[in-house]
Design a protein around this motif. Structure first.
Motif, PDB file in Angstrom:
ATOM      1  N   GLU A  18     -16.375 152.688 -81.031  1.00  0.00           N
ATOM      2  CA  GLU A  18     -15.705 152.430 -82.365  1.00  0.00           C
ATOM      3  C   GLU A  18     -14.890 151.199 -82.521  1.00  0.00           C
ATOM      4  N   ARG A  20     -13.984 149.839 -85.008  1.00  0.00           N
ATOM      5  CA  ARG A  20     -12.606 149.939 -85.705  1.00  0.00           C
ATOM      6  C   ARG A  20     -11.384 150.327 -85.130  1.00  0.00           C
ATOM      7  N   ALA A  21     -11.605 151.015 -84.061  1.00  0.00           N
ATOM      8  CA  ALA A  21     -10.625 151.211 -83.028  1.00  0.00           C
ATOM      9  C   ALA A  21      -9.953 149.895 -82.679  1.00  0.00           C
ATOM     10  N   LEU A  24      -7.787 147.878 -85.100  1.00  0.00           N
ATOM     11  CA  LEU A  24      -6.337 148.406 -84.949  1.00  0.00           C
ATOM     12  C   LEU A  24      -5.492 148.056 -83.985  1.00  0.00           C
ATOM     13  N   SER A  27      -4.866 144.126 -84.802  1.00  0.00           N
ATOM     14  CA  SER A  27      -3.644 144.347 -85.981  1.00  0.00           C
ATOM     15  C   SER A  27      -2.360 144.357 -85.263  1.00  0.00           C
ATOM     16  N   LYS A  28      -2.296 145.271 -84.266  1.00  0.00           N
ATOM     17  CA  LYS A  28      -1.002 145.718 -83.665  1.00  0.00           C
ATOM     18  C   LYS A  28      -0.515 144.577 -82.983  1.00  0.00           C
ATOM     19  N   ARG A  31       0.115 139.310 -83.367  1.00  0.00           N
ATOM     20  CA  ARG A  31       1.171 138.269 -83.537  1.00  0.00           C
ATOM     21  C   ARG A  31       1.950 138.165 -82.253  1.00  0.00           C
TER      22      ARG A  31
ATOM     23  N   LEU B  25      -7.432 156.926 -90.003  1.00  0.00           N
ATOM     24  CA  LEU B  25      -6.954 155.753 -90.252  1.00  0.00           C
ATOM     25  C   LEU B  25      -8.290 154.825 -89.902  1.00  0.00           C
ATOM     26  N   GLY B  26      -9.129 155.466 -89.161  1.00  0.00           N
ATOM     27  CA  GLY B  26     -10.502 154.420 -89.099  1.00  0.00           C
ATOM     28  C   GLY B  26     -11.097 154.338 -90.068  1.00  0.00           C
ATOM     29  N   ASN B  27     -11.263 155.300 -91.197  1.00  0.00           N
ATOM     30  CA  ASN B  27     -11.977 155.355 -92.212  1.00  0.00           C
ATOM     31  C   ASN B  27     -11.294 155.227 -93.770  1.00  0.00           C
ATOM     32  N   LYS B  32      -5.142 151.423 -93.245  1.00  0.00           N
ATOM     33  CA  LYS B  32      -5.294 150.217 -92.273  1.00  0.00           C
ATOM     34  C   LYS B  32      -4.465 149.116 -92.676  1.00  0.00           C
ATOM     35  N   TRP B  35      -1.073 150.116 -91.760  1.00  0.00           N
ATOM     36  CA  TRP B  35      -0.902 149.879 -90.417  1.00  0.00           C
ATOM     37  C   TRP B  35      -0.346 148.489 -90.012  1.00  0.00           C
ATOM     38  N   GLN B  36      -1.235 147.549 -90.629  1.00  0.00           N
ATOM     39  CA  GLN B  36      -0.767 146.088 -90.392  1.00  0.00           C
ATOM     40  C   GLN B  36       0.390 145.656 -91.151  1.00  0.00           C
TER      41      GLN B  36
END
Lengths: 199, 162
Positions: A18, A20-21, A24, A27-28, A31, B25-27, B32, B35-36
């Motif tokens: 995945e 997409r995981a 995330l 994103s986290k 920075r 969250l993934g979809n 998302k 989350w950002q």
């Protein structure tokens, strides 16, 4: 599920294919990682490039990550090595007078650059985001401001915040969410403006 | 749902709820984005980040060119017990000894056959097939002693992933 467990779950999802995981996790941590790299690299564009490269290397190395350390600690080491390679390839000489230590206390003698030399535009954007967040926090009702501050700045759990504020955990949950949404609403126009800009 | 996301970020969901939230969250692009934003707010309040940096898109594009790496599901493997390891080693050694004596008995006095029995390098190699060689080349800068050997490789297009 703790923060570390959450990261581990995202890593395992990425390990199962995945992508997409993994987004995330980017994103986290982007920075925070770039802030670390700015201790070694001066130029803002270089910092972004090395940050990006570090994440790609981390993705490639995911099969070797077994959760023995926190994800960020692992990412941190990849970031340091990527910065080191970047500086070596760019022919930069390490500055002997300043040494940095990594999160495990290991001395990094490559250490190097004078921190935080960003372009005026990057510095301005940083300040604008910071000002917008601080202003939005100031405008929050006191109970929301207290809840978000205890969570984000003091790192308290909902249970601890509920105890400190003498209210149910459900109320804490709601207050923190409402605070985040209120701040995000004020931040969005600024972030939309910043999109597609290269600092 | 955003409130659930907020709780997820704070590590305040049960494992079951967290798994469900991560799936959603993934979809969901709105989630998302939240989350950002929420993480950006946290970074700003803690003051330990470069707030203007946003490499999500660049990383995402770069990862599209990467093969999807599938790691084994069980990450925390229990180390083999010493007794089990000893038993395995003893079994292998015994099989070797028995095989050697058996082979010696059959081949004794036949130099031509003995010469054929010497293994050649070409018979020992070819662990890596050509299809995976480019992947290994791309990852040789990362030390994956056994991790790489254990990874399964699936091209994104072949699996329809990503």
């Amino acid at each position: 599920m703790s923060d570390r467990e959450l990261d581990q779950q995202l890593v395992e999802r990425a390990q199962r294919g995945e992508k997409r995981a993994f987004d995330l996790l980017v994103s986290k941590y982007q920075r925070r990682l770039s802030r670390l790299l700015s201790r070694f690299i001066r130029d803002s564009a270089d910092i972004e490039d090395v940050t990006q490269e570090a994440f790609v290397k981390a993705y490639r190395a995911l099969p070797s990550f077994r959760g023995e350390s926190a994800f960020y600690t692992w990412l941190y080491r990849i970031g340091i090595n990527t910065a080191k390679n970047f500086l070596t390839s760019a022919g930069r000489r390490p500055v002997v007078s300043s040494e940095f230590e990594d999160e495990d206390g290991e001395s990094l003698d490559m250490a190097s650059q004078i921190p935080d030399h960003h372009t005026p535009e990057a510095e301005m954007m940083n300040q604008q985001i910071l000002s917008a967040v601080n202003a939005a926090v100031e405008r929050l009702p006191e109970e929301l401001r207290t809840a978000i501050s205890l969570r984000e700045m003091e790192g308290l759990s909902y249970e601890e915040i509920a105890s400190a504020m003498n209210c149910p955990i459900g109320t804490v949950r709601s207050r923190i969410f409402r605070a985040r949404e209120a701040i995000a609403t004020e931040l969005r126009p600024l972030l939309d403006t910043a999109k597609n800009k290269r600092w | 749902m955003k409130e659930t996301l907020s709780s997820l970020m704070d590590g305040e969901l049960s494992d079951k709820d967290a798994a469900q939230a991560m799936h959603m969250l993934g979809n969901d692009d709105q989630l998302k984005a939240a989350w950002q934003e929420y993480h950006l707010i946290g970074d700003a309040l803690r003051g330990n980040a470069l707030l203007h940096v946003d490499v999500r898109e660049q990383v995402s594009v770069a990862l599209q060119a990467e093969p999807t790496v599938l790691a084994p599901r069980s990450l925390a493997r229990k180390p083999a017990r010493p007794v089990a390891r000893f038993a395995l080693a003893a079994s292998v050694a015994m099989a070797g000894v028995v095989g050697w004596y058996s082979w010696q008995g059959q081949q004794a006095g036949d130099p031509a056959l003995m010469a054929q029995a010497v293994p050649t390098p070409s018979a020992q190699v070819q662990v890596v097939n050509a299809a995976n060689q480019s992947y290994l080349d791309a990852h040789q800068d990362i030390s994956l002693s056994d991790g790489l050997a254990r990874a399964s490789l699936v091209q994104p297009a072949a699996k329809g992933l990503h």
